[in-house]
Design an enzyme around this catalytic site. Structure first.
Site, PDB file in Angstrom:
ATOM      1  N   HIS A 171       0.817  -1.208   0.000  1.00 49.66           N
ATOM      2  CA  HIS A 171       0.000   0.000   0.000  1.00 49.66           C
ATOM      3  C   HIS A 171       0.854   1.263   0.000  1.00 49.66           C
ATOM      4  CE1 HIS A 171      -3.562   2.467   0.787  1.00 49.66           C
ATOM      5  NE2 HIS A 171      -2.822   3.128   1.659  1.00 49.66           N
ATOM      6  N   HIS A 226      -9.685   3.204   0.148  1.00 46.66           N
ATOM      7  CA  HIS A 226      -9.766   2.739   1.534  1.00 46.66           C
ATOM      8  C   HIS A 226     -10.628   1.481   1.546  1.00 46.66           C
ATOM      9  CE1 HIS A 226      -9.117   4.303   5.828  1.00 46.66           C
ATOM     10  NE2 HIS A 226      -7.970   4.364   5.199  1.00 46.66           N
TER      11      HIS A 226
END
EC number: 6.3.5.3
Length: 760
Positions: free
Chosen positions: A63, A114
């Site tokens: 990420h 997200h």
């Protein structure tokens, strides 16, 4: 400050790490590979301390580091960094891209994911996604002015969709509404592949004057490092940085670190406080704390500056006094910022923070050592080259290959499927499609968002794009659209990514804005699957080539991988946000019919392109064939016509043709004001079904008054855009001559019923 229960003598300090080189460490549990752990030891010349291991693990996660995708993303740097109206002031590598829009103004915008936290905790996952992207915008020196939310869910009737959808929507709305930011755009798409992996992509727009631009770096020996905002807690330890770097098992995520907990009221104070600090000239460098928390902020600021920073970690205000140094460094607690301030400005900085009731503490200073040094109660727990943490992580050339099943998939075209042949069947098809989850009214979602707060919203859902007024005196404005079509991208990743860009580009221009630049949010499955990596590589190549042809840059973006449950990956979903500028928002064009007696015109050409369409998906549950042809030159010509027509008042409405084709565009144009239309599709295509439901690209439905028809058709002809006259607005029915008559009220009722019934 409350102190942790751990005493300094128990710490795994740099000295201990040097003296105890063979201590076993939980590097695998933190997501590191054996060779990555070995590389860390090589960089440091010893084993890492526990705190250093924590930092490397989160910053080298998929990420945060993009270690599997850097090799493909770098090609975006080949695109000229100029927009159609000005220069790019900040681009890839910054918190968000910044582009010149004229009149001394600049706009910053970005979309981020997200996804995984929103599956675990739908409300907080989505809420903190909004909060994080808003802080990215703020960190560039801009006032946030709007948000958008491209969303993807499993089937509407699935049990888990009933769990995650209400929470995600409430989280997006709750956080954004409390910040006083209008939600002006986005999508809600449903497909079985998103079951267990909903996509929550949050976007934001900010406005600033050129001279207000701020960058994330820590320069100037002796400058002070100030942490301000909310206290650091145990929420979100390893949050998105870990969750977004691993495939979920069939039963849910294998790791469930606590999801961040948002406080939008603190964020609102943080926004106003930060903007006043900027206005006072007190900030030399700034970074928001999002994914990887303090690990990210300290290492990135130091790496992008003079290369040195010293931090006293025990000065960090805590909500939980039992947190260890590792946990403090990994925590992704929200509503926190880190600023670099000259010593003579510290007192003024702290005074403004106190005024806004925002806690602020000097936690360190900039050095010239070239090292990031972090102490805990006088003991050195981190001593690393900051670039090795922030920017020089591992880079993988993951194997990628076109999957064996791609040819079979592409050979199974939807054009062979049974199709309606009578007027009655065409009407039934229209009613079925407008009521389908992907095409139905999304008001159940968007009514939970405040779309008009602050008073500068010019266009919002269900318009093709959102539009915000930037300057009250000149009416300068910006528009933004986000789009992606996972089915097209599954059929052909290169073409599918370009089609996502083309639709966003077209949506911005229908409102009258000139497309300037893009930001992307690339959502894919596991990078350890060569087929997924091939999809990703092809999508990146497609976006680069499309941007080169359209003449617009990529300002930045986000990658979200491991979006799959077990062996089932999501549809490859490259969300593309296009931002455009309009000189006068009072000359915007809406998508709905506004008056009777207007000519209804179709711009562009229609071919038999049904594969990957909503018709094939909804009616036949079919996915196969080749997606519609990309026509980038035609898209550019069309945008030139639409922006000029809007500026000169030649059109009364404009609505792009995309999912569901002409039939859906006609129906949607009637809903707002209840104004029907009588049209003929005989000149669109010989097959009425193809004319109504093909998803050929570079097409827009417009209405023009009799007085402006000649001028408009001349404008279109001069730009090489085909115009087909369909009919006239008026009445309360949608009439397709020779085929069917559908009362607008009946079609609208079908369109409106789906989501409320499912959510009841």
């Amino acid at each position: 400050m409350a102190e942790t229960s751990r005493t300094p003598s128990q710490l795994d300090t740099v000295a201990v790490a040097t003296q105890d080189p063979n201590r076993e460490q939980p590097w695998a549990d933190l997501g590191l590979k054996a060779d990555e752990y070995d590389r860390i030891k090589e960089i440091l010349g010893r084993r890492p301390t526990s705190a250093e291991l924590a930092m490397y693990s989160v910053m080298w996660s998929e990420h945060c580091s993009y270690k599997s995708t850097k090799v493909h993303l770098k090609q975006f740097g080949e695109i000229p960094q100029e927009t159609p109206v000005g220069k790019m002031l900040a681009g890839i590598g910054e918190n968000a891209g910044v582009i010149d829009i004229g009149q001394g103004y600049a706009v910053t915008f970005k979309v981020e994911s997200h996804n995984h936290p929103s599956f675990v905790e739908p409300y907080q996952g989505a809420a903190t996604g909004v909060g994080g992207i808003v802080r990215d915008i703020l960190a560039m020196g801009a006032r946030p002015v709007a948000v958008v939310d491209p969303l993807r869910f499993g089937p509407l009737d699935a049990e888990d969709t009933a769990r995650v959808l209400p929470g995600i929507v409430a989280g997006v709305g709750g956080y954004g509404n409390c910040l006083g930011l209008p939600n002006i755009g986005g999508e809600a798409v449903f497909d079985a592949t998103y079951a267990g992996n909903p996509l929550v992509n949050a976007g934001a727009i900010g406005v600033l004057r050129h001279e207000d631009l701020h960058l994330a770096n820590a320069s100037g020996k002796g400058n002070q490092v100030i942490l301000y905002g909310a206290r650091t807690g145990g929420d979100g330890i390893g949050g998105v940085s870990v969750l977004a770097s691993e495939t979920f098992d069939e039963g849910g995520p294998a790791k469930r670190p606590s999801v961040q907990v948002g406080d939008p009221f603190m964020e609102k104070l943080l926004i106003e406080c930060t903007l006043e600090l900027f206005a006072a000239g007190l900030v030399a460098g700034i970074q928001d704390l999002g994914g990887a928390g303090l690990s990210c902020a300290t290492s990135e600021l130091a790496s992008a500056g003079d290369g040195g920073m010293h931090v006293e970690l025990d000065r960090v205000p805590l909500r939980d006094s039992s947190l260890s140094p590792e946990e403090i460094l990994m925590s992704e607690s929200q509503e926190r910022m880190m600023a670099v301030v000259t010593p003579d400005n510290v007192e003024a900085f702290l005074t403004i923070c106190k005024k806004w009731d925002v806690e602020a503490v000097v936690v360190g200073e900039v050095t010239d050592t070239g090292r990031l040094e972090i102490d805990w109660h006088g003991e050195r727990v981190v001593d690393v080259p900051p670039a090795s943490v922030a920017h020089d992580g591992p880079v993988y050339n993951r194997p990628f290959a076109r999957p064996d099943w791609q040819d079979t998939l592409q050979a199974d075209g939807a054009e062979k499927l049974a199709r309606p042949t009578t007027g009655a069947e065409l009407k039934d098809t229209l009613l079925t499609l407008v009521a389908s989850p992907n095409l139905c009214d999304k008001a159940w979602i968007t009514d939970q968002y405040d779309r008009y707060v602050r008073g500068n919203t010019v266009l919002s859902q269900p318009e093709d794009s959102g539009m915000i007024r930037v300057d009250d005196s000149t009416n300068l404005g910006v528009a933004m659209s986000t789009d992606a079509n996972g089915r097209y991208t599954k059929l052909d990743p290169y073409t599918g990514a370009q089609l996502s860009l083309a639709e966003s580009y077209r949506n911005v221009s229908t409102g009258g804005a000139t497309p300037l630049a893009i930001s992307d949010c690339l959502n894919f499955g596991s990078p350890e699957d060569p087929a997924v990596m091939w999809q990703f590589a092809e999508a990146c190549r497609g976006l680069k080539d499309a941007c080169l042809e359209l003449g617009i840059p990529v300002t930045g973006g986000n990658v979200s991988l491991y979006n799959q449950t077990g062996e089932t990956a999501i549809l490859p979903t490259p969300v593309v946000a296009v931002l455009g500028v309009i000189e006068d928002v009072t000359k915007r064009t809406g998508s709905a019919f506004v008056a009777e007696g207007a000519k209804v015109l179709l711009l562009g050409e229609t071919a038999e392109e049904l594969s990957g369409s909503e018709w094939a998906h909804v009616v036949h549950n079919h996915l196969g064939g080749l997606p519609p042809q990309v026509k980038l030159a035609a898209e550019k010509q069309l945008a030139d016509v639409l922006t000029a027509a809007s500026r000169d008042g030649l059109v009364t409405s404009a609505h792009d043709l995309s999912d569901g084709g002409l039939a859906i565009a006609l129906a949607e144009a009637t809903f707002r004001n209840g104004i029907g239309a009588t049209v003929s599709v005989a000149d669109v295509h010989a097959d009425a079904f193809v004319a109504l439901f093909s998803e050929s690209t570079a097409r827009v439905l417009v209405t023009v008054t009799d007085e402006q028809v000649e001028a408009f058709t001349a404008l279109a002809a001069a730009n090489g855009v085909k115009v087909t006259e369909l009919g006239t607005t008026g009445g309360t029915d949608l009439v397709v001559e020779g085929q069917f008559t559908a009362p607008v009220a009946e079609v609208k009722a079908a369109w409106q019923a789906t989501l409320p019934a499912a959510m009841a």
